[in-house]
Design a protein around this motif. Structure first.
Motif, short mmCIF file in Angstrom:
data_model
loop_
_atom_site.label_atom_id
_atom_site.label_comp_id
_atom_site.label_asym_id
_atom_site.label_seq_id
_atom_site.Cartn_x
_atom_site.Cartn_y
_atom_site.Cartn_z
N VAL A 1 -2.15 11.05 -9.49
CA VAL A 1 -3.42 11.56 -8.95
C VAL A 1 -3.22 12.69 -7.95
CG1 VAL A 1 -4.61 9.37 -9.31
CG2 VAL A 1 -3.57 9.84 -7.09
N GLY A 2 -2.00 12.95 -7.56
CA GLY A 2 -1.71 14.02 -6.63
C GLY A 2 -1.66 13.54 -5.19
N PHE A 3 -1.14 14.39 -4.34
CA PHE A 3 -0.94 14.04 -2.94
C PHE A 3 -2.26 13.82 -2.22
CE2 PHE A 3 -0.48 15.28 1.51
CZ PHE A 3 0.52 14.42 1.91
N LEU A 4 -3.23 14.68 -2.45
CA LEU A 4 -4.49 14.62 -1.71
C LEU A 4 -5.23 13.31 -1.95
CD1 LEU A 4 -6.48 16.01 0.17
CD2 LEU A 4 -7.52 17.05 -1.85
N ILE A 5 -5.44 12.94 -3.19
CA ILE A 5 -6.18 11.71 -3.49
C ILE A 5 -5.38 10.48 -3.06
CG2 ILE A 5 -7.12 10.30 -5.37
CD1 ILE A 5 -7.85 12.94 -6.75
N ALA A 6 -4.07 10.49 -3.26
CA ALA A 6 -3.24 9.36 -2.83
C ALA A 6 -3.26 9.21 -1.31
CB ALA A 6 -1.81 9.54 -3.34
N THR A 7 -3.29 10.32 -0.59
CA THR A 7 -3.35 10.26 0.87
C THR A 7 -4.70 9.75 1.34
OG1 THR A 7 -1.80 12.10 1.00
CG2 THR A 7 -3.04 11.60 2.99
N MET A 8 -5.76 10.12 0.65
CA MET A 8 -7.08 9.58 0.98
C MET A 8 -7.08 8.06 0.83
SD MET A 8 -9.65 12.25 -0.81
CE MET A 8 -9.85 13.91 -0.25
N PHE A 9 -6.54 7.58 -0.29
CA PHE A 9 -6.45 6.14 -0.52
C PHE A 9 -5.61 5.46 0.56
CE2 PHE A 9 -3.80 2.72 -2.21
CZ PHE A 9 -4.77 1.75 -2.42
N LEU A 10 -4.46 6.05 0.87
CA LEU A 10 -3.57 5.47 1.88
C LEU A 10 -4.25 5.39 3.24
CD1 LEU A 10 -0.69 4.54 2.76
CD2 LEU A 10 -0.24 6.94 3.25
N THR A 11 -4.92 6.46 3.65
CA THR A 11 -5.58 6.48 4.96
C THR A 11 -6.71 5.45 5.01
OG1 THR A 11 -5.09 8.84 5.11
CG2 THR A 11 -6.70 7.97 6.65
N LEU A 12 -7.51 5.39 3.97
CA LEU A 12 -8.60 4.41 3.93
C LEU A 12 -8.05 2.99 3.98
CD1 LEU A 12 -11.62 3.77 3.59
CD2 LEU A 12 -11.24 3.82 1.12
N ALA A 13 -7.02 2.72 3.21
CA ALA A 13 -6.43 1.38 3.19
C ALA A 13 -5.85 1.02 4.55
CB ALA A 13 -5.36 1.30 2.11
N MET A 14 -5.18 1.95 5.20
CA MET A 14 -4.59 1.65 6.51
C MET A 14 -5.67 1.40 7.56
SD MET A 14 -1.42 1.36 6.46
CE MET A 14 -0.78 1.13 4.84
N VAL A 15 -6.74 2.17 7.54
CA VAL A 15 -7.83 1.94 8.50
C VAL A 15 -8.45 0.57 8.25
CG1 VAL A 15 -10.12 2.69 9.21
CG2 VAL A 15 -8.31 4.37 8.92
N ILE B 1 0.84 -1.21 0.00
CA ILE B 1 0.00 0.00 0.00
C ILE B 1 0.87 1.25 0.00
CG2 ILE B 1 -1.62 1.34 1.40
CD1 ILE B 1 -2.87 -1.39 2.19
N PHE B 2 1.96 1.26 0.77
CA PHE B 2 2.86 2.42 0.76
C PHE B 2 3.54 2.58 -0.60
CE2 PHE B 2 2.70 2.51 5.45
CZ PHE B 2 2.52 3.87 5.61
N VAL B 3 3.95 1.48 -1.21
CA VAL B 3 4.56 1.56 -2.55
C VAL B 3 3.53 2.11 -3.54
CG1 VAL B 3 5.46 0.16 -4.45
CG2 VAL B 3 6.28 -0.23 -2.13
N LEU B 4 2.30 1.63 -3.45
CA LEU B 4 1.24 2.14 -4.33
C LEU B 4 0.99 3.63 -4.09
CD1 LEU B 4 -0.81 1.41 -6.50
CD2 LEU B 4 -2.40 0.80 -4.69
N PHE B 5 1.04 4.05 -2.82
CA PHE B 5 0.88 5.47 -2.51
C PHE B 5 1.94 6.31 -3.24
CE2 PHE B 5 2.48 8.93 0.24
CZ PHE B 5 1.39 9.77 0.20
N PHE B 6 3.21 5.89 -3.13
CA PHE B 6 4.28 6.65 -3.78
C PHE B 6 4.16 6.59 -5.30
CE2 PHE B 6 6.50 6.05 0.35
CZ PHE B 6 6.64 7.40 0.64
N ALA B 7 3.62 5.50 -5.82
CA ALA B 7 3.43 5.39 -7.27
C ALA B 7 2.26 6.26 -7.74
CB ALA B 7 3.20 3.93 -7.66
N LEU B 8 1.24 6.42 -6.90
CA LEU B 8 0.05 7.19 -7.29
C LEU B 8 0.25 8.71 -7.20
CD1 LEU B 8 -2.93 5.25 -5.68
CD2 LEU B 8 -2.43 5.54 -8.10
N VAL B 9 1.09 9.18 -6.30
CA VAL B 9 1.23 10.63 -6.07
C VAL B 9 1.53 11.40 -7.36
CG1 VAL B 9 2.65 12.40 -4.94
CG2 VAL B 9 1.76 10.49 -3.61
N PRO B 10 2.45 10.97 -8.22
CA PRO B 10 2.69 11.76 -9.44
C PRO B 10 1.51 11.80 -10.40
CG PRO B 10 4.50 10.22 -9.06
CD PRO B 10 3.42 9.87 -8.09
#
Length: 164
Positions: free
Chosen positions: A104-118, A93-102
Motif C-alpha cells: 500500500v506504500g509508505f504513506l498509507i501504512a504510516t497512517m495505519f501505524l499512527t492510528l493504531a499507536m494512538v 502492529i509494527f510487523v504489519l506496518f513493514f508487511a504493508l509498505v510494499p
C-alpha cells in the motif's frame, strides 16, 4: 546509582550504539553524492547524536539534583499479562506496518501505524485530533521530506495499480 542517572546512562549508551556502530554499519554511504543532496546517513546520525546529547544532559541534571523526585504515577490497573498482551499488539502492529509498505506504500501504512499507536494508548475522546494526527501528520511529513529534501518514499503496488 540513582534511577535518573541510570536512565541517562542507558539513553547515552543506546544512542551512541546507534550513532557509532549501527548507522555506519547498516546505512550505506555512496562514494559520490550529487549536488546539495544530504547523504543517506545524515538523519539517522543526527537523531542519534541529539539522543546522546540529551542523555548526557539527563545525567548532568540528575547529578546536580536538577530533576524533581519521581512522582508516583497512577496507572489504569493493568496486570502484567494485560501489559504483555499490549506489548505483543504493538510488536504485531509494527510487523504489519513493514508487511504493508510494499503493497500500500509508505504513506498509507504510516497512517495505519499512527492510528493504531494512538488507539493503543487508550485515547478515544479527541477524535478530531486523532484523525488529524493519524492522517494529516503523515501527509505533512511526506510532503515536507519530498519537497524540502527530495526524499522518495515507497509507493507500493497499490499506487502502481492505479497509475500513480
Amino acid at each position: 546509582m540513582t534511577k535518573p542517572v541510570l536512565r541517562g546512562v542507558l539513553i547515552v549508551a543506546f544512542f551512541a550504539l546507534c550513532a557509532f556502530v549501527l548507522v555506519p554499519a547498516f546505512v550505506p554511504r555512496p562514494a559520490f553524492i550529487p549536488g546539495f543532496a544530504p547523504p543517506p546517513d545524515m538523519w539517522p546520525r543526527t537523531v542519534s547524536i541529539v539522543g546522546v546529547v540529551l542523555g548526557a544532559l539527563a545525567i548532568v541534571l540528575a547529578l546536580r539534583g536538577g530533576q524533581p523526585e519521581e512522582e508516583k504515577v497512577d496507572t489504569d490497573g493493568s496486570s502484567v499479562p494485560q501489559m504483555m498482551l499490549r506489548f505483543a499488539g504493538i510488536i504485531a502492529i509494527f510487523v504489519l506496518f513493514f508487511a504493508l509498505v510494499p503493497y500500500v506504500g509508505f504513506l498509507i501504512a504510516t497512517m495505519f501505524l499512527t492510528l493504531a499507536m494512538v488507539l493503543m494508548t487508550g485515547e478515544r475522546h479527541y477524535r478530531i485530533w486523532i484523525a488529524l494526527l493519524s492522517f494529516g501528520g503523515p501527509v505533512l511529513l511526506v510532503l515536507f521530506f519530498h519537497s524540502a529534501l527530495g526524499t522518495q518514499f515507497p509507493k507500493g503496488e497499490l499506487a502502481k495499480l492505479f497509475g500513480f
